[in-house]
Design an enzyme around this catalytic site. Structure first.
Site, PDB file in Angstrom:
ATOM      1  CG  ASP A 172      -1.900   1.151   1.578  1.00 23.79           C
ATOM      2  OD1 ASP A 172      -2.440   1.660   0.408  1.00 23.79           O
ATOM      3  OD2 ASP A 172      -1.846   1.960   2.735  1.00 23.79           O
ATOM      4  CG  ASP A 187      -1.942   7.412   0.481  1.00 22.36           C
ATOM      5  OD1 ASP A 187      -1.201   8.407   0.493  1.00 22.36           O
ATOM      6  OD2 ASP A 187      -2.270   6.973  -0.351  1.00 22.36           O
TER       7      ASP A 187
END
Length: 454
Positions: free
Chosen positions: A16, A18
């Site tokens: 991922d 963020d």
């Protein structure tokens, strides 16, 4: 299932973006997110302009794992069996007596729904990542404000909050400089973004050299993804990854079929026609885990390539990757840093550099330790006076050991380990402290025997 987990056994590493690969300066980004939503509610929807002012300690309200009971205007911290451990109406904490009167000693009425899918609905909202949390504080203050003017029976502000989120984060907002959030991050990236440590960049290169396939799967749009990656990694960031997938719309990326969520190519950050299949590595938008896995089979030459996915959101990353795709999952949990941060305060030797950073914001770090809500991992059952207190695990803590392979505070924590390092994985026959690396949260240690897995 074997007791240990090693990255060397994995063929594919998914990340991922963020709060996983890209870490933020949390107090600053929290304030910006809060302001961007509050501005919209005040200017577009006519809410009280007092919402625009924040006292330095207001952000203490933000705590991962809270559930908002939307119609009641109550925030809840739940035990692993769904009992309400702490609650607030708006920002105001409810007493043990009020909790027992409102919720009793039974599981919260929506617990079965929320816990089975780690889900959200029109009735409740689960706050489980740092992009969401400032919205919890805003909603709580909206409830305070509505109560002040006119005590409500049921609340209907949620549609306005959703509109504020959509206004600030819609797909065209970055390009159009729309809302408060994107223009500010574009203009002051250093204020909000932490550069990727050299050890992590080196580690990513080592993974690739070892023949691993590297994926970046983010729900952020391609233009924002590029800004973040160029700033934290460098202009050559695309060389680190075999496949980049933006606007992945997680958790739907994992749960949807190819028909429901096809991959799309991008031209100048604009999505193009849907693809019938995914044939080669590259940069794509939207998509689904089923077609991605087909491509990974082709790329590895294996019928059943082993994928591990690193993410910070139980709702969007960890639960769906494990539940729908049966991937290994590494949960990024900055709350594990909390123990270390509290030490200087105990010895009253707060270093000057800690005080000086972004002093103008006057926000107290660390942002992930909440006095109002207590430990993310355990809490006492609310009892009437003189009743013996029982310590129980929170629902958030139970989710970690149920759906994560291991949990770490940051990627940096494991970047210098040998690739074949053997982590102890979470499992139902291990103590509750297994699976946390480099060390378990202190809150789980004193009663390790009593806080074991069910």
């Amino acid at each position: 299932m074997q007791q240990h987990f090693s990255l060397a056994d994995c063929d594919v590493m998914g990340f991922d973006l963020d709060h996983t690969l890209c870490r933020y300066h949390l107090p600053q980004s929290a304030r910006l997110i809060y302001d961007s939503f509050a501005q919209y509610l005040v200017t577009e929807k006519g809410y009280d302009k007092d919402l625009l002012t924040l006292a330095p300690d207001n952000l203490d309200f933000c705590c991962k794992g809270l559930v908002l009971d939307i119609e009641e205007g109550n925030f809840l911290k739940l035990a692993e069996d769904g009992t309400v451990l702490r609650a607030s109406h708006g920002t105001k904490s409810m007493t043990s007596e009020e909790i027992l009167e409102t919720y009793g000693r039974r599981e919260w009425k929506y617990f079965n729904t929320v816990s089975g899918m780690v889900s959200r609905s029109a009735k409740y909202y689960l706050y489980d990542n740092y992009f969401d949390l400032p919205g919890a504080l805003l909603c709580a203050r909206v409830v305070d404000s509505l109560d002040q003017h006119d005590r409500q029976k049921k609340y209907d502000f949620w549609k306005d909050v959703v509109a504020a989120i959509q206004h600030n984060y819609k797909i065209s907002a970055f390009k159009e400089d729309c809302g408060t959030y994107f223009p500010e991050v574009k203009n002051h990236p250093d204020k909000y973004l932490q550069r990727c440590p050299e050890s992590v960049k080196k580690w990513l290169k080592q993974l690739k050299s070892a023949g691993k396939i590297l994926l970046l799967i983010t729900s952020s749009h391609s233009d924002y993804c590029r800004l973040l990656c160029e700033h934290i990694i460098g202009n050559d960031f695309e060389e680190y990854f075999d496949i980049v997938i933006t606007n992945a719309l997680k958790p739907g990326f994992f749960s949807h079929t190819p028909n429901q969520r096809p991959f799309r190519t991008l031209e100048n950050d604009e999505e193009q026609e849907a693809l019938l299949s995914l044939d080669k590595p590259g940069w794509y938008s939207q998509g689904n885990a089923i077609q991605l896995y087909e491509l990974l089979r082709k790329m590895t030459g294996k019928l059943d390539p082993k994928v591990v996915y690193f993410g910070d959101s139980m709702h969007s990353d960890i639960f769906p990757a494990r539940h729908y795709s049966n991937w290994e999952t590494v949960f990024i949990l900055e709350e594990l840093l909390g123990d270390k941060v509290t030490v200087p305060e105990e010895t009253e030797l707060e270093p000057l550099e800690k005080k000086g950073k972004y002093e103008e914001d006057q926000l107290k770090a660390p942002y992930f330790l909440s006095k109002q809500w207590g430990s993310f991992f355990v809490d006492k059952l609310p009892g009437l006076e003189n009743a013996e207190e029982t310590l129980v695990r929170t629902w958030s803590c139970k989710c970690i050991s149920t759906y994560s392979t291991i949990a770490i505070p940051t990627l940096e924590a494991i970047a210098d380990l040998p690739l074949d390092y053997r982590f102890t994985r979470f499992s139902s026959d291990s103590p509750a402290t297994a699976g946390y690396y480099p060390s378990p949260p202190r809150a789980l240690l004193p009663n390790e025997e009593s806080v074991t897995m069910k």
